[in-house]
Design a protein around this motif. Structure first.
Motif, PDB file in Angstrom:
ATOM      1  N   PHE A   1      16.148  86.573  19.377  1.00 59.43           N
ATOM      2  CA  PHE A   1      15.825  86.265  20.766  1.00 59.43           C
ATOM      3  C   PHE A   1      15.353  84.826  20.936  1.00 59.43           C
ATOM      4  CE2 PHE A   1      12.501  86.549  24.231  1.00 59.43           C
ATOM      5  CZ  PHE A   1      13.403  86.565  25.278  1.00 59.43           C
ATOM      6  N   VAL A   2      14.416  84.389  20.104  1.00 61.87           N
ATOM      7  CA  VAL A   2      13.812  83.072  20.331  1.00 61.87           C
ATOM      8  C   VAL A   2      14.577  81.940  19.651  1.00 61.87           C
ATOM      9  CG1 VAL A   2      11.512  84.067  20.610  1.00 61.87           C
ATOM     10  CG2 VAL A   2      12.192  83.175  18.366  1.00 61.87           C
ATOM     11  N   ARG A   3      15.525  82.271  18.755  1.00 62.42           N
ATOM     12  CA  ARG A   3      16.228  81.189  18.072  1.00 62.42           C
ATOM     13  C   ARG A   3      17.667  81.531  17.664  1.00 62.42           C
ATOM     14  NH1 ARG A   3      14.700  76.413  15.715  1.00 62.42           N
ATOM     15  NH2 ARG A   3      16.291  75.590  14.299  1.00 62.42           N
ATOM     16  N   GLY A   4      17.834  82.621  16.940  1.00 63.01           N
ATOM     17  CA  GLY A   4      19.113  82.905  16.290  1.00 63.01           C
ATOM     18  C   GLY A   4      20.294  82.973  17.238  1.00 63.01           C
ATOM     19  N   ASN A   5      20.135  83.642  18.370  1.00 67.80           N
ATOM     20  CA  ASN A   5      21.261  83.777  19.303  1.00 67.80           C
ATOM     21  C   ASN A   5      21.657  82.435  19.905  1.00 67.80           C
ATOM     22  OD1 ASN A   5      21.344  86.531  18.832  1.00 67.80           O
ATOM     23  ND2 ASN A   5      20.139  87.056  20.634  1.00 67.80           N
ATOM     24  N   ALA A   6      20.685  81.588  20.198  1.00 60.49           N
ATOM     25  CA  ALA A   6      20.978  80.259  20.738  1.00 60.49           C
ATOM     26  C   ALA A   6      21.681  79.395  19.704  1.00 60.49           C
ATOM     27  CB  ALA A   6      19.692  79.584  21.206  1.00 60.49           C
ATOM     28  N   GLU A   7      21.262  79.467  18.458  1.00 55.74           N
ATOM     29  CA  GLU A   7      21.914  78.723  17.385  1.00 55.74           C
ATOM     30  C   GLU A   7      23.397  79.087  17.314  1.00 55.74           C
ATOM     31  OE1 GLU A   7      18.895  77.762  13.750  1.00 55.74           O
ATOM     32  OE2 GLU A   7      19.474  79.856  13.991  1.00 55.74           O
ATOM     33  N   LYS A   8      23.657  80.385  17.373  1.00 58.65           N
ATOM     34  CA  LYS A   8      25.027  80.875  17.231  1.00 58.65           C
ATOM     35  C   LYS A   8      25.873  80.556  18.457  1.00 58.65           C
ATOM     36  CE  LYS A   8      27.610  85.108  16.185  1.00 58.65           C
ATOM     37  NZ  LYS A   8      27.489  86.561  15.897  1.00 58.65           N
ATOM     38  N   LEU A   9      25.347  80.839  19.635  1.00 59.61           N
ATOM     39  CA  LEU A   9      26.128  80.653  20.868  1.00 59.61           C
ATOM     40  C   LEU A   9      26.415  79.186  21.140  1.00 59.61           C
ATOM     41  CD1 LEU A   9      27.358  81.864  23.489  1.00 59.61           C
ATOM     42  CD2 LEU A   9      25.109  81.587  24.532  1.00 59.61           C
ATOM     43  N   LEU A  10      25.422  78.338  20.905  1.00 61.35           N
ATOM     44  CA  LEU A  10      25.515  76.926  21.294  1.00 61.35           C
ATOM     45  C   LEU A  10      25.735  75.993  20.113  1.00 61.35           C
ATOM     46  CD1 LEU A  10      22.641  76.931  23.935  1.00 61.35           C
ATOM     47  CD2 LEU A  10      25.088  77.315  24.310  1.00 61.35           C
ATOM     48  N   ASP A  11      25.945  76.556  18.947  1.00 59.30           N
ATOM     49  CA  ASP A  11      26.220  75.755  17.745  1.00 59.30           C
ATOM     50  C   ASP A  11      25.127  74.713  17.538  1.00 59.30           C
ATOM     51  OD1 ASP A  11      27.584  74.919  15.452  1.00 59.30           O
ATOM     52  OD2 ASP A  11      28.790  73.470  16.555  1.00 59.30           O
ATOM     53  N   ILE A  12      23.900  75.193  17.489  1.00 58.19           N
ATOM     54  CA  ILE A  12      22.760  74.308  17.272  1.00 58.19           C
ATOM     55  C   ILE A  12      22.297  74.448  15.823  1.00 58.19           C
ATOM     56  CG2 ILE A  12      20.363  73.848  17.904  1.00 58.19           C
ATOM     57  CD1 ILE A  12      21.047  74.861  20.689  1.00 58.19           C
ATOM     58  N   LYS A  13      22.173  73.380  15.149  1.00 62.60           N
ATOM     59  CA  LYS A  13      21.780  73.390  13.741  1.00 62.60           C
ATOM     60  C   LYS A  13      20.267  73.284  13.606  1.00 62.60           C
ATOM     61  CE  LYS A  13      26.141  73.351  12.779  1.00 62.60           C
ATOM     62  NZ  LYS A  13      26.817  74.614  12.431  1.00 62.60           N
TER      63      LYS A  13
END
Length: 303
Positions: free
Chosen positions: A291-303
């Motif tokens: 919720f606070v990090r993993g999904n955003a990393e995956k969806l938005l390709d954030i390293k």
């Protein structure tokens, strides 16, 4: 909250900051939009590593924030911000078949991670909007939408009770990733929503299945931007339902703040709520990370 959860550096998928506070007009209430340093100060208190800066469109706004401003602020603080761009569906205005991929790819090459907060005053399934969604899908650009109840007098793209127009676009553009946001979106978490209640913050137990749940089950390209009082209220109003909702859709819920002015307190209230629901098991440690990090990393390709 457990110390190991507190240590997880969060990503805020819904941020706003003005690049030029000295020129920013005051809102009717007297406040102005936060600048980057004020947003970062809040981030440091809540262990937020970075935010996604979203432009604010012209319609219905006292203050606007352009794609270029978002890119500029992110360039000044590259370790704290990424950014989305804004493309009006009627850009150039010549045709509902205008090649908006050219504009989108211009911004994407500069670093834009997506499009939005989309708030043009028109129906979600308007031919111009349909065309923008098509090109966002072609360019692999997720879209954050703000839903409004009607054209004129609001800001946001417009849908009816039950979100039939949103469903039409989700069904038609299967490769388009849409992040749902606003009171109108989150009020639909309960199946007994009325027209009179939809532009507010309904309280009480959630009647299942709500429209959001139905759409999330049917369309894997719908994501939830859990920000502002609207997203927070949708979970806080019924913790039992929140547990089931989080468990079922843990891969498509994204933490956001929508922190616009220094007097805002909802980001801290959300933090207290997260502490409560992780401590009592409503949200598992694994789902908290998503919720606070993993999904955003995956969806938005954030390293």
């Amino acid at each position: 909250m457990k110390e190991e959860l507190k240590a997880i550096k969060r990503i805020d998928v819904h941020a706003h900051a003005t690049a030029f506070p000295q020129f920013a007009p005051p809102f009717p209430s007297g406040y102005r939009m936060n600048n980057a340093e004020e947003v970062i100060a809040m981030y440091d208190k809540l262990n937020i590593e970075k935010g996604i800066l979203l432009p604010l469109g012209i319609e219905g706004q006292f203050q606007t924030i352009t794609s270029e401003e978002c890119a500029y602020v992110a360039s000044l603080h590259p370790d704290r911000f990424e950014w989305f761009c804004y493309v009006d569906p009627r850009s150039r205005g010549y045709s509902t078949k205008e090649d908006l991929s050219k504009i989108l790819m211009h911004y994407k090459k500069l670093g834009a991670k997506g499009v939005g907060e989309l708030m043009a005053q028109m129906y979600i399934d308007d031919p111009y909007m349909d065309n923008l969604f098509y090109h966002c899908a072609e360019c692999d650009m997720p879209v954050t939408i703000h839903i409004a109840p009607k054209v004129s007098g609001y800001y946001g793209i417009v849908d009816d009770l039950g979100l039939p127009r949103l469903e039409k676009m989700l069904k038609k553009h299967k490769n388009l990733k849409i992040l749902g946001h606003s009171q109108l979106f989150w009020a639909e978490i309960s199946g007994d929503l009325t027209e009179a209640e939809r532009d507010g913050y309904p309280t009480g137990k959630v009647k299942e299945p709500g429209r959001i749940t139905q759409l999330m089950r049917e369309y894997e390209n719908l994501y939830c931007d859990v920000s502002a009082n609207s997203g927070m209220n949708a979970l806080m109003r019924d913790p039992d339902h929140a547990h089931k909702f989080i468990e079922e859709f843990s891969d498509r819920l994204l933490y956001g703040c929508d922190y616009t002015a220094t007097f805002n307190t909802h980001t801290y209230e959300m933090n207290d709520f997260l502490s409560e629901i992780t401590d009592n098991g409503i949200m598992s440690d694994e789902n908290f990370y998503k919720f606070v990090r993993g999904n955003a990393e995956k969806l938005l390709d954030i390293k």
